[in-house]
Write a protein that holds these residues in place. Structure first.
Motif: not given
Ligand code: FAD
Length: 400
Positions: A385-391
């Motif tokens: 899980h990540t708060d970063s959006a996929l590039p």
């Protein structure tokens, strides 16, 4: 812009995902696989966290769902098979995840989704690599020479090309745990849940249903010596000794493994590296960061890495390859760190040695599944899980 060429070494989850996404970003892609044909086999892997998003972008969510292993939940059992505790398995990130699939089925599904321009060449692995400013040149065992802009090494935890090119930078951390996976005949008593038996002496026995009419079994134990260095007969004999007197389904599994043609031994080893790229060469999946089943989510990370690599390189010219590779590593590293940092207590907790240790473990299991602590427990299976959006990926090519 001239078409860039990537050679991908390794045709499992990481390599096939990289091939799919690099092609989608407009690269010409050649995949080299050491095995002489598609490698089937392997047990349950699951799609977690941002892996769902990548799978959906590949148009494969329904294909994976259709091949679900049919597992409906996870229970801890005692030596007579009585259920001690039921683990939460609702939602996408339960102990039994919403998307569970056999490794071979997942790899085949991605392989079939590759556009036909992507060549997968079996049985002719890399013998030598020359990494230079304007190109990376790969020579295979048969003497074929491939000149490319990028080499992606996705050869799994025991990657030989990684060892050749990143000598002195590969930190192999053996966890002192052996796992033996295999397929055995199904019996009428096998149910639809993952049944997990922990006993003394640092030993675990697992049975899981599959969607092929067979049963997937795992024997796991603390063990200093690496069984992957032994031949199959010797390794199985050692496991038989280690599991003597364990009871429950262990004798059936040991007998089943003798007749099984897909027994897979793993001596859990984390791979840690200071950097996942150098010049025109980069690493993906277990070859770069094997997290082991103790960390979990290896297949999801491998799947995601192919997308993030292609996205990080899309829109960049050849001269900015290092910038793209640095962006790939920066995006992936927090996800990997999250599962590689295992708490010190996890191994003795998972593999108690004494009767007292086992009794404490069982009491702790009950407490951890209580309504008060369940939200905390759920964090163990919240992986990738990540708060970063996929590039974003610049879609210059079509992948069907
Ligand atoms: C046959 C098989 C069975 C597995 N079973 C399980 C399992 O039961 N449970 C589990 O947790 N994990 C299992 N794994 C590992 C699991 O697939 C990975 O942890 C995870 O999916 C990450 O995938 P990966 O693509 O990075 O590496 P892997 O899935 O390990 O794939 C690496 C690929 O590279 C190929 N390869 C290796 N060396 C070379 C070389 N020099 N040149 C070219 N190709 C090379 C291999 O044949 C393989 O196809 C299995 C892997 C394989 C290959």
């Amino acid at each position: 812009m001239t078409t860039r060429h990537a050679v991908v070494s390794g045709a499992s989850i990481a390599g096939l995902s990289a091939a799919f996404w690099l092609r989608r970003a407009g690269w010409e892609v050649t995949v080299l696989e050491r095995a002489t044909a598609f490698r089937d086999g392997g047990q349950n892997v699951d799609i977690r966290g941002v892996g769902h998003e990548v799978l959906a972008k590949m148009g494969l969510t329904e294909a994976v769902r259709a091949q679900n292993t049919t597992e409906t939940g996870t229970v801890f059992v005692d030596g007579s098979g009585e259920v001690l505790v039921e683990l939460p398995s609702d939602g996408p990130d339960g102990a039994t995840a919403e998307l569970e699939i056999l490794r071979g089925d997942l790899a085949r599904t991605i392989l079939r989704q590759l556009p036909e321009e992507v060549g997968v060449d079996y049985g002719d692995p890399i013998a030598a690599v020359r990494d230079e400013a304007d190109a990376v040149t790969v020579t295979t065992n048969s003497g074929r020479v491939l000149r490319a802009d990028l080499l992606v090494i996705a050869e799994g935890v025991r990657s030989t090309t990684r060892d050749l090119l990143f000598e002195g930078q590969v930190d192999r951390r053996a966890l002192g745990i052996t796992m033996v996976f295999g397929t055995i005949p199904r019996t009428a008593d096998d149910d639809s849940r993952w049944r997990w038996y922990t006993t003394t002496g640092g030993r675990q026995v697992h049975l899981r249903p599959d969607n092929h009419g067979t049963t997937r079994a795992i024997l796991a134990c603390t063990e200093a010596e690496d069984p992957t260095r032994l031949d199959r007969t010797e390794a199985l004999a050692r496991i038989r000794d280690r599991f003597s007197g364990v009871g429950w389904e262990a004798p059936r599994i040991l007998d089943g493994f003798e007749g099984s043609d897909d027994v897979y031994f793993d001596h859990l080893t984390q791979i840690r590296m200071p950097a996942w790229y150098r010049g025109r060469v980069c690493l993906a999946g277990d070859a770069a960061w094997c997290v082991t089943p103790m960390g979990g989510g290896g297949a999801s990370l491998a799947l995601v890495s192919g997308y993030v690599l292609a996205a990080s390189l899309s829109g960049t010219g050849s001269s900015s390859l290092p910038t793209g590779l640095a962006a790939y590593e920066a995006w992936m590293r927090p996800l990997v760190d999250d599962v590689q940092q295992l708490p010190r207590w996890i191994k003795p907790f998972a593999f108690p040695r004494t009767r007292l240790g086992l009794a404490l473990r069982r009491a702790a299991d009950k407490a951890l599944m209580s309504p008060v602590l369940a939200p905390l427990t759920a964090k163990f299976t919240r992986i990738a899980h990540t708060d970063s959006a996929l590039p974003p990926i610049a879609a210059t090519g079509s992948a069907r």
